[in-house]
Design a protein around this motif. Sequence first.
Motif, short mmCIF file in Angstrom:
data_model
loop_
_atom_site.label_atom_id
_atom_site.label_comp_id
_atom_site.label_asym_id
_atom_site.label_seq_id
_atom_site.Cartn_x
_atom_site.Cartn_y
_atom_site.Cartn_z
N PRO A 1 0.90 -1.28 -0.08
CA PRO A 1 0.05 0.09 -0.12
C PRO A 1 0.71 1.22 0.12
O PRO A 1 1.92 1.27 0.72
N PHE A 2 0.12 2.27 -0.52
CA PHE A 2 1.09 3.45 -0.76
C PHE A 2 0.78 4.28 0.41
O PHE A 2 1.91 5.34 0.78
N HIS A 3 -0.16 4.29 1.16
CA HIS A 3 -0.37 5.14 2.30
C HIS A 3 0.67 5.06 3.37
O HIS A 3 1.12 6.24 3.82
N PRO A 4 1.34 3.95 3.78
CA PRO A 4 2.15 4.01 4.66
C PRO A 4 3.60 4.67 4.24
O PRO A 4 4.34 5.29 4.95
N ILE A 5 3.68 4.80 2.88
CA ILE A 5 4.64 5.37 2.32
C ILE A 5 4.54 6.93 2.54
O ILE A 5 5.34 7.68 2.73
N LEU A 6 3.46 7.41 2.08
CA LEU A 6 3.12 8.86 2.07
C LEU A 6 3.25 9.37 3.31
O LEU A 6 3.42 10.61 3.43
N VAL A 7 2.83 8.45 4.44
CA VAL A 7 2.57 9.40 5.83
C VAL A 7 4.00 9.72 6.22
O VAL A 7 4.04 10.49 7.04
N LEU B 1 5.05 22.05 3.64
CA LEU B 1 5.50 20.56 3.18
C LEU B 1 4.87 19.54 3.45
O LEU B 1 4.06 18.41 2.88
N GLY B 2 4.62 19.32 4.97
CA GLY B 2 3.79 18.63 5.75
C GLY B 2 2.40 18.45 5.15
O GLY B 2 1.70 17.25 5.05
N VAL B 3 1.87 19.20 5.15
CA VAL B 3 0.42 19.59 4.74
C VAL B 3 0.27 19.16 3.50
O VAL B 3 -0.79 18.36 3.30
N ILE B 4 0.89 19.38 2.59
CA ILE B 4 0.96 18.81 1.12
C ILE B 4 0.99 17.54 1.21
O ILE B 4 0.03 16.40 0.48
N GLY B 5 2.03 16.73 2.03
CA GLY B 5 2.05 15.30 1.92
C GLY B 5 0.74 14.80 2.62
O GLY B 5 0.46 13.64 2.61
N ALA B 6 0.35 15.46 3.87
CA ALA B 6 -0.99 14.69 4.40
C ALA B 6 -1.95 14.94 3.65
O ALA B 6 -2.84 13.80 3.75
N LEU B 7 -2.12 15.83 2.69
CA LEU B 7 -3.44 15.54 1.89
C LEU B 7 -3.28 14.61 0.98
O LEU B 7 -4.20 13.86 0.62
N LEU B 8 -2.03 14.25 0.27
CA LEU B 8 -1.86 13.09 -0.55
C LEU B 8 -2.18 11.85 0.29
O LEU B 8 -2.89 10.92 -0.27
N ALA B 9 -1.64 11.60 1.62
CA ALA B 9 -1.90 10.63 2.22
C ALA B 9 -3.29 10.38 2.73
O ALA B 9 -3.78 9.18 2.84
N VAL C 1 -6.13 11.10 0.84
CA VAL C 1 -6.62 10.40 -0.48
C VAL C 1 -6.37 9.27 -0.46
O VAL C 1 -7.26 8.50 -0.70
N VAL C 2 -5.19 8.53 -0.52
CA VAL C 2 -4.85 7.19 -0.53
C VAL C 2 -5.37 6.49 0.74
O VAL C 2 -5.91 5.43 0.60
N GLY C 3 -5.34 6.97 1.92
CA GLY C 3 -5.82 6.39 3.23
C GLY C 3 -7.29 6.35 3.08
O GLY C 3 -8.04 5.31 3.47
N THR C 4 -7.81 7.42 2.53
CA THR C 4 -9.58 7.11 2.22
C THR C 4 -9.75 5.98 1.39
O THR C 4 -10.75 5.41 1.59
N MET C 5 -9.02 5.87 0.21
CA MET C 5 -9.10 4.49 -0.46
C MET C 5 -9.08 3.45 0.15
O MET C 5 -9.87 2.33 0.23
N ASP C 6 -8.16 3.24 1.15
CA ASP C 6 -7.92 2.19 1.96
C ASP C 6 -8.89 2.06 2.84
O ASP C 6 -9.42 0.82 3.43
N MET D 1 -8.85 8.83 10.69
CA MET D 1 -8.89 9.77 9.39
C MET D 1 -9.28 11.35 9.96
O MET D 1 -9.03 12.24 9.60
N ALA D 2 -10.40 11.23 10.93
CA ALA D 2 -10.70 12.40 11.49
C ALA D 2 -9.72 13.27 12.25
O ALA D 2 -9.81 14.32 12.22
N LEU D 3 -9.15 12.52 13.16
CA LEU D 3 -8.02 12.90 14.02
C LEU D 3 -7.01 13.61 12.91
O LEU D 3 -6.38 14.63 12.99
#
Length: 192
Positions: A23-29, A65-73, A75-80, A98-100
């Motif tokens: 999965p990509f989510h753990p990489i993106l976080v 930079l963290g905010v941009i990365g969090a938004l990408l993570a 999206v992928v986390g929502t798919m998971d 997700m809410a937190l």
Amino acid sequence: MSEHAGPAKRPVSQTLAGPYGHPFHPILVTVPIGAWVASLVFDVGSHVVAGPAFLVVGSTWLIALGVIGALLAAVVGTMDLLIVPPGTRAFRVGVLHMALNLVITGAYVGNFLWRRAAGATDTTAVAAAPVGTGPLVLSVASLLALAVSGYLGGMLAYRYGVRVADEAVTQAEGYRHGTPRTGVHERARPAH
């Protein structure tokens, strides 16, 4: 493997969420976590060094930079999360995770805007003052909340197996003896 966990192991989209077992989510976080931890280090450093402007500016841009990365993570986390059966404990933990994370990301957006309003994005405008107490406290509180969210994310992966390869089949491959080229496998030998 539980019949309920099976669907939570396969991606909604291999292209967007990562293939089975990767999965990509753990990489993106790692991007927001690393950026926000480094930002706090810069914040603290700004109280220690003479001429802290470069740390104040660096910290502010690390937050962005963290905010941009969090938004990408996110999206992928929502798919998971979409593959986890609703009504299950894993789904409830996923929604809380997700809410937190959304609240934390919002806090960092606020922190960035607060710093930007104070001129912390331009080294020529930044005074020789360290990061203010308010933004520093907000960063500490946000990182503490991020630690709680990370615990919940770990629970999803390591306890409930969301997007983790099937233990009985796929993971077992890694513990067989033998060479993959020949397909010859030995029985696992007990440790002495």
